[in-house]
Structures are given as structure tokens and as C-alpha cells.
Design an enzyme around this catalytic site. Structure first.
Site, PDB file in Angstrom:
ATOM      1  N   LYS A  73       0.924  -1.226  -0.113  1.00  9.65           N
ATOM      2  CA  LYS A  73      -0.183   0.075   0.046  1.00  9.65           C
ATOM      3  C   LYS A  73       0.810   1.257  -0.126  1.00  9.65           C
ATOM      4  O   LYS A  73       0.843   2.125   0.791  1.00  9.65           O
ATOM      5  CB  LYS A  73      -1.170   0.025   1.317  1.00  9.65           C
TER       6      LYS A  73
ATOM      7  N   ASP B 162      -8.898   0.094  -4.666  1.00  5.63           N
ATOM      8  CA  ASP B 162      -7.570   0.852  -5.105  1.00  5.63           C
ATOM      9  C   ASP B 162      -7.793   1.917  -6.345  1.00  5.63           C
ATOM     10  O   ASP B 162      -7.592   3.109  -6.215  1.00  5.63           O
ATOM     11  CB  ASP B 162      -6.601  -0.258  -5.726  1.00  5.63           C
TER      12      ASP B 162
ATOM     13  N   GLU C 187      -7.696   5.801  -5.808  1.00  9.23           N
ATOM     14  CA  GLU C 187      -6.564   6.728  -6.453  1.00  9.23           C
ATOM     15  C   GLU C 187      -7.349   7.927  -7.500  1.00  9.23           C
ATOM     16  O   GLU C 187      -6.952   8.959  -7.497  1.00  9.23           O
ATOM     17  CB  GLU C 187      -6.046   5.845  -7.613  1.00  9.23           C
TER      18      GLU C 187
END
Length: 340
Positions: free
Chosen positions: A133, A193, A197
């Protein structure tokens, strides 16, 4: 809160990964960080690279054994694919798949191509994910400091019977067992994810900083003051959040700042913003974003390159170049574009 287990080095067979031959395909940010850490952890690792690729010479500087992708796949027990998402399916079909054998482990650090079925491995291959991460350069810098970056693991197919154990051992070797490892799924990692983002940590934050900079400079304030207030201090605040959540940040800032935070923040990020986020998530879940991105990559990157140029020329970037060259912080750079 979900009842999730956090794995540390003490919970892991850290020697298991040392019995496997690892081929890391690619030497970009994650390829650099992970392969360097694997090597320093005593693992048997080679890099699968194109002889004429720009990463080849960088990898040579670090003394890696380098093979063609095809030979690396034949040699390895574990194939860790760390080239860009948009290239993975083509490289897999042309160079990896024809050279694989039953019993190998196919590994990823992002679930994109597996979840959206751009890559469909055979049933006799274990498919696993080890996803730090943090960027690869941070994976490396934290390892060098004796620390680690938290990591996710996932198992899509356990043909070998020990896929989870291998994923944990690999994660430990890149330093994640020092920080914490949690198990997830390819679907959950991929969708959360992409959302993070796009809506928050990259897209949301960069758009927020640019908007704040524009509002201040349009009102007549100097670009330098605007830069310090909306961009430079972001890291200082995020370090506090990273350490102890929003509570530690609010404990550290002034009462004036805390009151302004809680009363004005929701006016900027309110229901309209949340509705935009909900649509972004729907586009991710449906595969619309994945198809849009892959199509952009396959058709010359016209929009992508235009956006890069526009963002590079934004006044916040020009001001930042001047500020960073005029002050003395940041001498120990995480990223050296000539070496990693």
C-alpha cells in the site's frame, strides 16, 4: 469493524519464499522496490526484461541477473508481473503463457487484469497477489530504514495448496511483515484501489490543491503563498493523519484551524462531491473505467498525453519548481529518475 487478521513476521514462514525461484517482470517503481528488497532478504530473484528496454541498464547497475521474459518464466517458480497494467495482457499472452508450466505461481501487485478478465490463467497455476500500500520507491526506502509498507495479499486460485503461505512469505521478504499484512480479494483490492486513486488520494487531492491554488491566486495572493498553504503543508498534515488518524491531526493544529476544518470542509466536499464519487465507483465496478483506460492506451494515448501536458504546465507546478529549488528541505530524495 470487521474481524480482520493482521499478519506480522512472527506469524509467517519467512523461509518459505527462499525455497522458490522468483522472476520479477519489470523494473519500474514496484519492480525496483520489490526486487531490491527480495535480493536483500536473501531470495533467489532474476529480472525478466527487454534487452533494449530503458529499465535494463538501471537493473544492471544493481547487479541483478537479467533474462529475457521468456527465459525468466521458464526458470522461475513464481512470476511476479510488475509491468504497467495496460501492457500485462499482451505480454502475458505472447511471452509468459506459452512458457508456463503446471504448479507455478502467477503473482500481481494489482488485481486489475485478473479481476477484469484481461488475463485468464489456466487452472493448474496458482494466482496470487501481493500489493504494497505504497509506491515502489517507498517500499524500498522504508525497507532500508528497517521498516515496511503495509501490504495486501489475495489468492484467486490455489492450485498448489500453499498459495496463501507463499504470498505471506513473499510479502514478508519485501518488508511488509514489519508493518502488517491483511488478506483481501482481487475484486476488493482492485475496485477500492481504483476508487481511492481516482476520488481521493490522487485525483481528488490533486484537483483540490489545484482548485485552492487557483482561488487564492485569482484573488490576488502570491503564487508562493498559495503553494505553501495548499500544497506544501499537505504532507505535514498527512503525516499527522497517517500516525494517528484525523484525531491526531486535529490535536496538533490550532483551535482556529480545527473549527474551520469541521465547519468549512463539508461545504467543499459535500453531497455533490459524494454523488460524483458514487458515480466513479459505479464506473469502476461495471468495468467501464477499465475498458476506457485500456482503449486509451491502445489508441495512441491522445487524451492521456494532453492531460499530462496540461497538468505539467499548471502554475502550481511552475511555482513548486521555484519553491523547491530555493529552500533546503528534501535533500534525501526517495525518487532518483536516473537510478530507480
Amino acid at each position: 469493524m470487521s474481524n480482520i487478521k493482521i499478519y506480522l513476521d512472527k506469524d509467517i514462514d519467512t523461509n518459505l519464499i527462499k525455497t522458490k525461484k522468483i522472476a520479477v517482470i519489470g523494473f519500474g517503481s514496484q519492480g525496483y522496490g520489490q526486487s531490491m528488497n527480495l535480493k536483500d532478504s536473501g531470495c533467489d530473484v532474476v529480472l525478466g526484461l527487454r534487452k533494449d528496454g530503458r529499465s535494463y541498464k538501471k537493473a544492471e547497475l544493481y547487479g541483478f541477473k537479467i533474462m529475457s521474459i521468456e527465459d525468466a518464466v521458464k526458470w522461475a517458480d513464481i512470476i511476479q508481473i510488475l509491468i504497467p497494467d495496460e501492457l500485462q495482457a499482451k505480454v502475458y499472452e505472447e511471452q509468459i503463457k506459452p512458457n508456463m508450466r503446471a504448479g507455478q505461481y502467477l503473482m500481481f501487485s494489482h488485481g486489475f487484469n485478473i479481476h477484469f478478465k484481461k488475463i485468464v490463467p489456466p487452472d493448474n497455476i496458482s494466482v496470487i497477489m501481493v500489493a504494497p500500500k505504497g509506491p515502489g520507491h517507498t517500499v524500498r526506502s522504508q525497507y532500508e530504514e528497517g521498516k515496511g509498507v503495509p501490504c495486501l495479499i489475495a489468492v484467486e486460485n490455489d492450485a498448489s495448496g500453499d498459495a496463501k503461505e507463499v504470498a505471506l512469505s513473499y510479502a514478508s521478504a519485501i518488508g511488509a511483515g514489519r508493518a502488517g499484512i491483511i488478506e483481501t480479494t482481487f475484486r476488493e483490492e482492485t475496485e477500492t484501489d481504483l476508487f481511492g486513486e481516482q476520488a481521493v488520494i490522487c485525483g481528488g487531492v490533486s484537483a483540490l490543491m489545484k482548485a485552492g491554488f487557483e482561488v487564492l491566486t485569482e484573488a490576488g495572493y502570491s503564487p508562493e503563498m498559495a503553494y505553501f498553504e495548499v500544497l506544501h503543508e499537505m504532507k505535514l498534515i498527512i503525516d499527522l493523519v497517517n500516525q494517528g488518524g484525523l484525531a491526531d491531526m486535529r490535536y496538533s493544529i490550532s483551535n482556529t484551524a480545527e473549527y474551520g476544518d469541521m465547519t468549512r470542509g463539508p461545504k467543499v466536499i459535500g453531497e455533490a462531491s459524494k454523488n460524483a464519487m458514487r458515480q466513479i465507483l459505479k464506473d469502476i465496478q461495471s468495468g467501464l473505467f477499465a475498458d476506457e483506460f485500456m482503449n486509451e492506451m491502445a489508441t495512441g494515448c491522445t487524451t492521456f498525453n494532453k492531460l499530462r501536458e496540461e497538468n505539467a504546465s499548471h502554475p502550481i507546478e511552475k511555482t513548486g519548481e521555484f519553491i523547491r529549488s530555493s529552500f533546503v528541505w528534501g535533500q534525501n530524495k526517495i525518487i532518483n529518475r536516473d537510478k530507480n
